[in-house]
Design an enzyme around this catalytic site. Structure first.
Site, PDB file in Angstrom:
ATOM      1  N   SER A   1       0.851  -1.189   0.000  1.00 48.05           N
ATOM      2  CA  SER A   1       0.000   0.000   0.000  1.00 48.05           C
ATOM      3  C   SER A   1       0.885   1.237   0.000  1.00 48.05           C
ATOM      4  CB  SER A   1      -0.897   0.022   1.235  1.00 48.05           C
ATOM      5  OG  SER A   1      -1.574   1.269   1.368  1.00 48.05           O
TER       6      SER A   1
ATOM      7  N   TYR B   1      -2.441  -0.741   9.915  1.00 49.69           N
ATOM      8  CA  TYR B   1      -2.413  -1.113   8.504  1.00 49.69           C
ATOM      9  C   TYR B   1      -1.123  -0.635   7.838  1.00 49.69           C
ATOM     10  CZ  TYR B   1      -3.958  -1.406   3.616  1.00 49.69           C
ATOM     11  OH  TYR B   1      -4.062  -1.702   2.277  1.00 49.69           O
TER      12      TYR B   1
END
Length: 284
Positions: free
Chosen positions: A166, A179
């Protein structure tokens, strides 16, 4: 004369005869990656931990695949997709599925780590369970699958591993500490693995998406909303979030195209790299 390398935006059949395993292939980016690889001739083992999205039935099914050129366009039925249930947090299950893939199909040429979860909360409100669950899937899951795949690949002298991380791994995000940290760890793990396996003929790279139209992304939108919130495109100063210069969020197929390139022979001299596919959102 140099050996021929398939080129062009859609090298039809370039993965013919190759086997790929994709984690998190039941929906979103994982499903798009599985379809894109099969559209180019690969036999894809599409794994997901949800039995509603994957099945252990061994029968292959011809894939109806979409390309990244025209959303929804149907590509030639060149490869196959075999769904398998697999939980990346279960090291034994991961090793078993990968060992069976090599035994039944002769080799594992490509691994794509896509499985991931998102738990959002300010750090002060983040629970131990949310932190542990996030790392169990996003980081330890990558470790389990990559370790098992790399051992077969290095023994054979060739292979490719692509981890879908990401852009949050490279830029701070409010409410996304678990995350972002898990994806940063998966990114560095993949690069270290690539360094260790390079002389064994294995390439390891990372694709770092930004906002992509998936169930995970839509879960962040106000309840009932079906269109992209303006703040996702324009940015949100209150959360220190920049906008997306290209003015759109990605489709899963946009990410799949980057993965397919890195898995292909066109990228045969690329390893230890991190490719951001975020419309310029991180200004990289």
């Amino acid at each position: 004369m140099p050996e021929h390398i398939p080129n062009g935006p859609y090298a039809e059949g370039e993965f013919a005869g190759r086997t790929a395993l994709v984690t998190g292939a039941g929906q979103g980016i994982g499903a798009a990656v599985a379809a894109a690889l099969a559209a180019r001739g690969a036999h894809v083992i599409a794994t997901d931990r949800a039995t509603a999205r994957a099945t252990d039935r061994p029968t292959d099914r011809a894939s109806e695949c979409t390309t990244g050129h025209e959303p929804g366009a149907v590509a030639p039925r060149l490869g196959t997709i075999t769904p398998r249930t697999m939980d990346v947090t279960d090291a034994g299950a991961v090793s078993r599925v990968i060992d069976e893939t090599v035994r039944d199909l002769g080799a594992l040429d490509i691994l794509v780590n896509v499985a991931g979860i998102l738990r959002t909360a300010p750090v002060a409100e983040l629970t131990d369970a949310d932190w542990a669950d996030t790392f169990a899937v996003n980081t330890t899951g990558v470790f389990h699958a990559s370790r098992a795949a790399a051992s077969h690949m290095t023994a054979r002298g060739s292979g490719c591993i692509v981890t879908v991380a990401s852009n949050a791994a490279g830029i701070p995000r409010t409410g996304m500490a678990a995350y972002a940290a898990s994806k940063a760890a998966a990114t560095m793990f993949t690069k270290c693995l690539g360094l260790e396996t390079a002389r064994g003929g294995v390439r390891c790279n990372v694709v770092a998406p930004g906002s992509t139209d998936t169930a995970m992304q839509r879960a962040l939108w106000p309840e009932g909303r079906t269109e992209v919130p303006p703040s996702v495109i324009a940015g949100d100063p209150a959360t220190y979030r920049t906008g997306i210069p290209l003015g759109r969020i990605a489709a899963p197929e946009d990410i799949a195209e980057a993965v397919v390139f890195l898995a292909s022979d066109r990228a045969r001299h690329i390893t230890l790299q991190e490719l951001y596919v975020d419309g310029g959102a991180t200004l990289r």
